[in-house]
Enzyme design. Structure first.
Site, short mmCIF file in Angstrom:
data_model
loop_
_atom_site.label_atom_id
_atom_site.label_comp_id
_atom_site.label_asym_id
_atom_site.label_seq_id
_atom_site.Cartn_x
_atom_site.Cartn_y
_atom_site.Cartn_z
N ALA A 162 3.78 -1.47 4.16
CA ALA A 162 2.92 -2.44 4.86
C ALA A 162 3.10 -3.88 4.40
O ALA A 162 2.15 -4.66 4.38
CB ALA A 162 1.45 -2.03 4.75
N ASP A 203 -2.36 -1.79 10.44
CA ASP A 203 -2.57 -1.72 8.99
C ASP A 203 -3.15 -3.01 8.40
O ASP A 203 -3.43 -3.06 7.21
CB ASP A 203 -1.23 -1.45 8.27
CG ASP A 203 -0.78 -0.01 8.41
OD1 ASP A 203 -1.60 0.84 8.81
OD2 ASP A 203 0.40 0.27 8.11
N SER A 226 2.17 -6.46 7.12
CA SER A 226 0.72 -6.40 7.36
C SER A 226 -0.03 -7.06 6.22
O SER A 226 -1.02 -7.76 6.42
CB SER A 226 0.26 -4.95 7.48
OG SER A 226 0.95 -4.31 8.52
N LYS A 254 0.85 -1.20 0.00
CA LYS A 254 0.00 0.00 0.00
C LYS A 254 0.88 1.24 0.00
O LYS A 254 2.04 1.20 0.45
CB LYS A 254 -0.95 0.03 1.21
CG LYS A 254 -0.29 0.10 2.59
CD LYS A 254 0.06 1.48 3.09
CE LYS A 254 0.89 1.44 4.37
NZ LYS A 254 1.58 2.61 4.77
N ALA A 278 10.36 -3.12 6.03
CA ALA A 278 10.48 -1.89 6.84
C ALA A 278 10.60 -0.66 5.95
O ALA A 278 11.46 0.19 6.14
CB ALA A 278 11.67 -2.00 7.81
N ALA A 279 9.70 -0.60 4.98
CA ALA A 279 9.80 0.41 3.94
C ALA A 279 8.67 1.43 3.96
O ALA A 279 8.68 2.41 3.21
CB ALA A 279 9.80 -0.28 2.57
N GLY A 280 7.63 1.19 4.80
CA GLY A 280 6.47 2.08 4.78
C GLY A 280 5.42 1.62 3.79
O GLY A 280 4.50 2.36 3.44
P1 ATP Z 1 4.10 -0.29 7.84
O1 ATP Z 1 4.03 0.44 6.53
O2 ATP Z 1 2.83 -1.07 8.17
O3 ATP Z 1 4.63 0.51 8.97
P2 ATP Z 1 6.53 -1.44 6.94
O4 ATP Z 1 6.33 -1.66 5.47
O5 ATP Z 1 7.25 -0.21 7.33
O6 ATP Z 1 5.13 -1.49 7.65
P3 ATP Z 1 7.22 -4.22 7.29
O7 ATP Z 1 7.85 -4.57 5.99
O8 ATP Z 1 5.85 -4.73 7.55
O9 ATP Z 1 7.28 -2.65 7.56
O10 ATP Z 1 8.25 -4.71 8.42
C1 ATP Z 1 8.29 -4.20 9.72
C2 ATP Z 1 8.88 -5.27 10.63
O11 ATP Z 1 7.96 -6.34 10.72
C3 ATP Z 1 10.17 -5.86 10.11
O12 ATP Z 1 11.23 -5.36 10.85
C4 ATP Z 1 10.03 -7.37 10.29
O13 ATP Z 1 10.96 -7.90 11.21
C5 ATP Z 1 8.64 -7.59 10.83
N1 ATP Z 1 7.83 -8.57 10.06
C6 ATP Z 1 6.93 -9.40 10.57
N2 ATP Z 1 6.34 -10.14 9.63
C7 ATP Z 1 6.89 -9.79 8.45
C8 ATP Z 1 6.68 -10.23 7.10
N3 ATP Z 1 5.79 -11.17 6.80
N4 ATP Z 1 7.39 -9.62 6.14
C9 ATP Z 1 8.27 -8.64 6.46
N5 ATP Z 1 8.52 -8.21 7.71
C10 ATP Z 1 7.84 -8.77 8.72
#
Ligand code: ATP
Length: 288
Positions: free
Chosen positions: A99, A135, A102, A9, A95-97
């Site tokens: 989701a 999310d 999620s 997203k 951990a890119a923003g």
């Molecule tokens: P958001 O945009 O919801 O803040 P994000 O894109 O920044 O999320 P994610 O890629 O979801 O971040 O990863 C955040 C953390 O979640 C990671 O540090 C990872 O260790 C943990 N994590 C748990 N499940 C997963 C998964 N299925 N894939 C990737 N990371 C995961």
């Protein structure tokens, strides 16, 4: 093996209204899915265990994985005896923003609903999603929505006008908790969420571009100046509008004209390794 798509997203808006007594932030954000997706494979196991297998070494392979938590939640709630192997083909940067975690959890909920014949509605699956992360509810539905509360209250809105989306992720991971922790609510510039909804509903692309806004940008920009550089470069190469997604560090640019897409892509590739060209998906996910 049952396969389910888990799309990323982006946030067209992200606003924080206030800090709640339970320490969560009350948010208001418009999210929409793009066609960059992980692929989740689900296969029954007779030993009752939940196993995670992933193409990416950075994805946790135990209960820390949101997809694992999704399977455990449904298994415990419905007294399922079977186990499941969850294979995660990762395409969404971590951990890119965007989701990614999620969306993997949401796809697991949708897929297990089918595999285990639970006959739950998207609304019921979204409620389970909210127990895993803020999310996850949105990711259960996909499409385009206004999310309020801590992000788990979802109101569907129309698909936005179609355009290209260029995603650029600097080589850093951002902790969502750190960014929210660094947010000072006094004097922040709130995005105009109502105007964004109007832009989407009237298919007004210029108004959509003018209404992008994310209150977390200033926090992440201070922590990671390379994110500002990427945003400025994307603007310079000619994107119609540019914004950081979620808590970052991914920056996305919206572009209507196809010839300009390759110019921006090639320009960014010079100094950013991870650049993706995708389309807005706009429509809701089907039940798996
Ligand atoms: P958001 O945009 O919801 O803040 P994000 O894109 O920044 O999320 P994610 O890629 O979801 O971040 O990863 C955040 C953390 O979640 C990671 O540090 C990872 O260790 C943990 N994590 C748990 N499940 C997963 C998964 N299925 N894939 C990737 N990371 C995961």
């Amino acid at each position: 093996m049952l396969y389910v798509k888990a799309p990323a997203k982006i946030n067209l808006t992200l606003d924080v209204l206030y800090k709640r007594p339970d320490n969560y932030h009350e948010v208001e954000m418009i999210m929409t899915t793009v066609d960059l997706a992980d692929r989740i494979g689900l296969e029954s196991r007779h030993d009752g265990q939940i196993k995670i297998v992933s193409t990416d070494n950075f994805v946790p392979d135990d209960h820390r994985n949101f997809a694992y938590q999704a399977a455990e939640l449904l298994r415990n709630t419905y007294g399922i005896k079977e186990g499941v192997t969850i294979s995660i083909e990762k395409q969404i940067p971590i951990a890119a923003g965007l989701a990614g975690g999620s969306s993997d959890a949401a796809a697991t909920l949708r897929g297990l609903n089918e595999l285990w014949n639970l006959n739950l509605s998207l609304d019921e699956l979204a409620e389970y999603g909210a127990k895993i992360g803020s999310d996850v509810s949105f990711c259960v539905y996909g499409g385009t929505a206004l999310a309020t509360g801590r992000g788990e209250k979802i109101q569907e809105i129309a698909p936005p006008p179609p355009c290209w989306v260029i995603l650029a992720k600097p080589k850093i991971g951002v902790s969502t908790a750190d960014v929210y922790g660094g947010l000072k609510l006094d004097g922040i510039k709130h995005p105009n969420t109502k105007q964004m909804i109007q832009a989407i509903e009237t298919n007004d692309y210029p108004l959509l571009c003018a209404s992008l806004g994310n209150v977390l940008e200033t926090v992440t920009f201070k922590l990671h100046p390379e994110v500002v550089t990427i945003k400025e470069q994307m603007q310079r190469f000619g994107a119609d509008a540019v914004l950081m997604s979620g808590s970052g560090p991914t920056v996305f640019g919206l572009v209507e004209s196809e010839p300009r897409v390759s110019r921006i892509y090639n320009g960014l590739r010079g100094f950013c390794e991870e650049v993706y060209v995708v389309r807005l998906l706009g429509e809701r996910n089907p039940l798996a």
